[in-house]
Motif scaffolding. Sequence first.
Motif, PDB file in Angstrom:
ATOM      1  N   THR A   2       0.834  -1.205   0.000  1.00  0.00           N
ATOM      2  CA  THR A   2       0.000   0.000   0.000  1.00  0.00           C
ATOM      3  C   THR A   2       0.871   1.258   0.000  1.00  0.00           C
ATOM      4  OG1 THR A   2      -1.545  -1.248   1.346  1.00  0.00           O
ATOM      5  CG2 THR A   2      -1.892   1.150   1.226  1.00  0.00           C
ATOM      6  N   THR A   3       0.633   2.129  -0.932  1.00  0.00           N
ATOM      7  CA  THR A   3       1.426   3.370  -0.949  1.00  0.00           C
ATOM      8  C   THR A   3       0.685   4.457  -0.174  1.00  0.00           C
ATOM      9  OG1 THR A   3       0.409   3.942  -3.040  1.00  0.00           O
ATOM     10  CG2 THR A   3       2.578   2.932  -3.149  1.00  0.00           C
ATOM     11  N   ILE A   4       1.475   5.174   0.632  1.00  0.00           N
ATOM     12  CA  ILE A   4       0.865   6.176   1.514  1.00  0.00           C
ATOM     13  C   ILE A   4       1.542   7.538   1.341  1.00  0.00           C
ATOM     14  CG2 ILE A   4       0.374   6.806   3.921  1.00  0.00           C
ATOM     15  CD1 ILE A   4       0.377   3.871   4.611  1.00  0.00           C
ATOM     16  N   SER A   5       0.720   8.578   1.149  1.00  0.00           N
ATOM     17  CA  SER A   5       1.253   9.952   1.144  1.00  0.00           C
ATOM     18  C   SER A   5       0.927  10.596   2.479  1.00  0.00           C
ATOM     19  CB  SER A   5       0.617  10.767   0.021  1.00  0.00           C
ATOM     20  OG  SER A   5       1.164  10.336  -1.211  1.00  0.00           O
ATOM     21  N   ILE A   6       1.752  11.576   2.843  1.00  0.00           N
ATOM     22  CA  ILE A   6       1.543  12.260   4.124  1.00  0.00           C
ATOM     23  C   ILE A   6       1.335  13.754   3.856  1.00  0.00           C
ATOM     24  CG2 ILE A   6       2.641  12.898   6.322  1.00  0.00           C
ATOM     25  CD1 ILE A   6       4.230  10.254   6.104  1.00  0.00           C
ATOM     26  N   VAL A   7       0.275  14.321   4.446  1.00  0.00           N
ATOM     27  CA  VAL A   7       0.071  15.778   4.371  1.00  0.00           C
ATOM     28  C   VAL A   7       0.127  16.295   5.800  1.00  0.00           C
ATOM     29  CG1 VAL A   7      -1.349  17.638   3.449  1.00  0.00           C
ATOM     30  CG2 VAL A   7      -1.510  15.331   2.465  1.00  0.00           C
ATOM     31  N   GLU A   8       1.277  16.855   6.172  1.00  0.00           N
ATOM     32  CA  GLU A   8       1.523  17.221   7.573  1.00  0.00           C
ATOM     33  C   GLU A   8       2.550  18.351   7.610  1.00  0.00           C
ATOM     34  OE1 GLU A   8       0.572  16.065  10.916  1.00  0.00           O
ATOM     35  OE2 GLU A   8       1.779  17.882  11.183  1.00  0.00           O
ATOM     36  N   ASP A   9       2.236  19.438   8.341  1.00  0.00           N
ATOM     37  CA  ASP A   9       3.173  20.567   8.326  1.00  0.00           C
ATOM     38  C   ASP A   9       4.212  20.512   9.444  1.00  0.00           C
ATOM     39  OD1 ASP A   9       1.105  21.063  10.131  1.00  0.00           O
ATOM     40  OD2 ASP A   9       1.423  23.230  10.044  1.00  0.00           O
ATOM     41  N   SER A  24       7.064  -0.716   8.586  1.00  0.00           N
ATOM     42  CA  SER A  24       6.055  -1.754   8.406  1.00  0.00           C
ATOM     43  C   SER A  24       6.211  -2.374   7.020  1.00  0.00           C
ATOM     44  CB  SER A  24       4.679  -1.113   8.583  1.00  0.00           C
ATOM     45  OG  SER A  24       3.826  -1.537   7.586  1.00  0.00           O
ATOM     46  N   ASP A  25       5.957  -3.690   6.933  1.00  0.00           N
ATOM     47  CA  ASP A  25       6.177  -4.377   5.663  1.00  0.00           C
ATOM     48  C   ASP A  25       5.050  -4.111   4.678  1.00  0.00           C
ATOM     49  OD1 ASP A  25       8.364  -5.459   6.924  1.00  0.00           O
ATOM     50  OD2 ASP A  25       7.201  -7.179   7.674  1.00  0.00           O
ATOM     51  N   GLU A  26       3.905  -3.727   5.212  1.00  0.00           N
ATOM     52  CA  GLU A  26       2.728  -3.595   4.338  1.00  0.00           C
ATOM     53  C   GLU A  26       2.694  -2.270   3.589  1.00  0.00           C
ATOM     54  OE1 GLU A  26       2.615  -4.204   7.609  1.00  0.00           O
ATOM     55  OE2 GLU A  26       1.191  -5.794   8.101  1.00  0.00           O
ATOM     56  N   PHE A  27       3.458  -1.286   4.067  1.00  0.00           N
ATOM     57  CA  PHE A  27       3.313   0.063   3.510  1.00  0.00           C
ATOM     58  C   PHE A  27       4.591   0.610   2.885  1.00  0.00           C
ATOM     59  CE2 PHE A  27       0.605   0.046   7.463  1.00  0.00           C
ATOM     60  CZ  PHE A  27      -0.586  -0.189   6.808  1.00  0.00           C
ATOM     61  N   ALA A  28       4.403   1.533   1.958  1.00  0.00           N
ATOM     62  CA  ALA A  28       5.540   2.272   1.395  1.00  0.00           C
ATOM     63  C   ALA A  28       5.152   3.741   1.279  1.00  0.00           C
ATOM     64  CB  ALA A  28       5.881   1.718   0.023  1.00  0.00           C
ATOM     65  N   ILE A  29       6.148   4.598   1.461  1.00  0.00           N
ATOM     66  CA  ILE A  29       5.889   6.039   1.367  1.00  0.00           C
ATOM     67  C   ILE A  29       5.735   6.452  -0.096  1.00  0.00           C
ATOM     68  CG2 ILE A  29       7.023   8.310   1.613  1.00  0.00           C
ATOM     69  CD1 ILE A  29       6.079   7.440   4.243  1.00  0.00           C
ATOM     70  N   ALA A  30       4.703   7.216  -0.392  1.00  0.00           N
ATOM     71  CA  ALA A  30       4.565   7.769  -1.752  1.00  0.00           C
ATOM     72  C   ALA A  30       5.167   9.179  -1.756  1.00  0.00           C
ATOM     73  CB  ALA A  30       3.104   7.793  -2.169  1.00  0.00           C
ATOM     74  N   HIS A  45      -0.647  11.697  -8.548  1.00  0.00           N
ATOM     75  CA  HIS A  45       0.171  10.542  -8.135  1.00  0.00           C
ATOM     76  C   HIS A  45      -0.666   9.360  -7.651  1.00  0.00           C
ATOM     77  CE1 HIS A  45       3.977  13.252  -7.526  1.00  0.00           C
ATOM     78  NE2 HIS A  45       3.384  13.425  -8.701  1.00  0.00           N
ATOM     79  N   LYS A  46      -1.906   9.667  -7.246  1.00  0.00           N
ATOM     80  CA  LYS A  46      -2.868   8.630  -6.843  1.00  0.00           C
ATOM     81  C   LYS A  46      -2.312   7.548  -5.900  1.00  0.00           C
ATOM     82  CE  LYS A  46      -5.838   9.131 -10.836  1.00  0.00           C
ATOM     83  NZ  LYS A  46      -5.463   9.531 -12.150  1.00  0.00           N
ATOM     84  N   PRO A  47      -1.877   7.925  -4.711  1.00  0.00           N
ATOM     85  CA  PRO A  47      -1.448   6.903  -3.739  1.00  0.00           C
ATOM     86  C   PRO A  47      -2.684   6.124  -3.251  1.00  0.00           C
ATOM     87  CG  PRO A  47      -1.566   9.035  -2.683  1.00  0.00           C
ATOM     88  CD  PRO A  47      -1.847   9.272  -4.140  1.00  0.00           C
ATOM     89  N   ASP A  48      -2.451   4.969  -2.628  1.00  0.00           N
ATOM     90  CA  ASP A  48      -3.600   4.190  -2.132  1.00  0.00           C
ATOM     91  C   ASP A  48      -4.242   4.890  -0.946  1.00  0.00           C
ATOM     92  OD1 ASP A  48      -3.076   2.127  -3.972  1.00  0.00           O
ATOM     93  OD2 ASP A  48      -1.469   1.372  -2.661  1.00  0.00           O
ATOM     94  N   LEU A  49      -3.382   5.565  -0.186  1.00  0.00           N
ATOM     95  CA  LEU A  49      -3.875   6.123   1.063  1.00  0.00           C
ATOM     96  C   LEU A  49      -3.167   7.448   1.357  1.00  0.00           C
ATOM     97  CD1 LEU A  49      -4.173   3.613   4.031  1.00  0.00           C
ATOM     98  CD2 LEU A  49      -4.218   6.060   4.387  1.00  0.00           C
TER      99      LEU A  49
END
Lengths: 140, 320
Positions: A2-9, A24-30, A45-49
């Motif tokens: 699962t690819t994950i993007s972060i929106v955090e200041d 974690s093995d299940e996730f990767a940073i987008a 970029h359409k990440p999964d999450l």
Amino acid sequence: MTTISIVEDSPVFQDALVKIIEESDEFAIADIYSSAEEAMEISVHKPDLAIVDIALPGMNGIELIRKLKARPLPTLFLICSLHDDDDKIVTALESGASGYILKDSTAAQIKEALLEVVRGGAPMSPYVAKRVISFFKSQN
Amino acid sequence: MIINYASLDFSSNHRTEYAYMLEGYNKEWMSNGPVTTATYTNLDPGKYVFKVKAINPEFIGNPQITSLPIRIIPAWYQTLLFKILFITAISALLFSLIRWYYLARLRKQRLEYEKLLAVQTERQRISAEIHDDIGAGLSGVRLLTELTKQKAENPELKSEIEKIYSSVSDLSGKMKEVIWSLNTDNDNLENLLYYIRRQGEQLFENSPIELAVQLPEQIPDVNLKGDLRRHIYLAVKEALHNTLKHSSANHCTMSINVAGELLDISVSDNGKGIRSTDHHNFSNGLRNMQKRMKQIGGNVRIENMNGTQVDFTIPLKETS
């Protein structure tokens, strides 16, 4: 994976989220964004999450989710915020967020929430869930 | 005004007497005996007719009346124009004095209001900044510490990291309380009660004690300043904390009532009550609660029957 993007200041909190995801093995940073304006790229970029903070400089996280949700997008959104007042929780869920967790959650709770979003659930910090239930009760 | 008069009486018996009147001033004739002057003081401006007659007992018949028209011209300060001007001037002066007074008061009130508003805005700004920047930062540090703790293999190191972790968590909680008391949006009773309920629920979230919170159905609209809110909240938190740490109860009830201008909060549990062995811990907590209640003019009472019951009675009306 699962690819994950972060929106955090907050750089420190960003760092913490990155570590949780990387370990974690299940996730990767987008992608990592510090503002909602930058994060509009999610539609490309359409990440999964995407983990989205509410209080951001400029446009807030709820507005961001509402705008992105207006387009056909596979990305799921998880709010991770310090705010736990009823109107923030309700408007965030209305805007199309799949879950709402508080920043004082533990690393394990955050990871569990990410997994739950992927499974199609709606993870919420216990206090947030309680507020949502009492909100619906007060609506009747 | 003195008027001299005399009759052309040349007899020697000098028995002539006079009477006079000033038409417009006297209503009747004034007998004046043999005196040949009439004196008037303080005559208002206007038209008069001075009349005088000589009465001689030896003379029979109607005495002849002599008239003298008199006109008293008003002094400058007695003229109508002057009076109108004078009244206008006095009214204008009074009006401007009153206006000045009200304007000055208004200006003072506005200044005070602006000052208050500036303080409030500043408090909002500080609380928002602390909340967003430091709050998120502290949460991040706490998470990073947690992740580091998981990786640490050395038990000594693990326990050191654990200490850092709980300190950061503690700080984070305290900071949230400061932000809550700083934010003027929260300056009301309703917010305080919901906040107490929320913090209570969070405190008992992972504990074996079940917490039931009873709030009044109608919470009156009462304004409460930040420090008052803070004292009430921290005193109640102390009571809840005592139950959590020392009661060995499985049920705790916090019931909140508002009667008139009194706020009544009672925290009761079904635990072991206060034993002499807990006395040290308990007396510290009690002292804290008493100190806080004293600061806000409230009262705390503790009953030790079938568990412990702590009752707070707090006046909502400001005493200052």
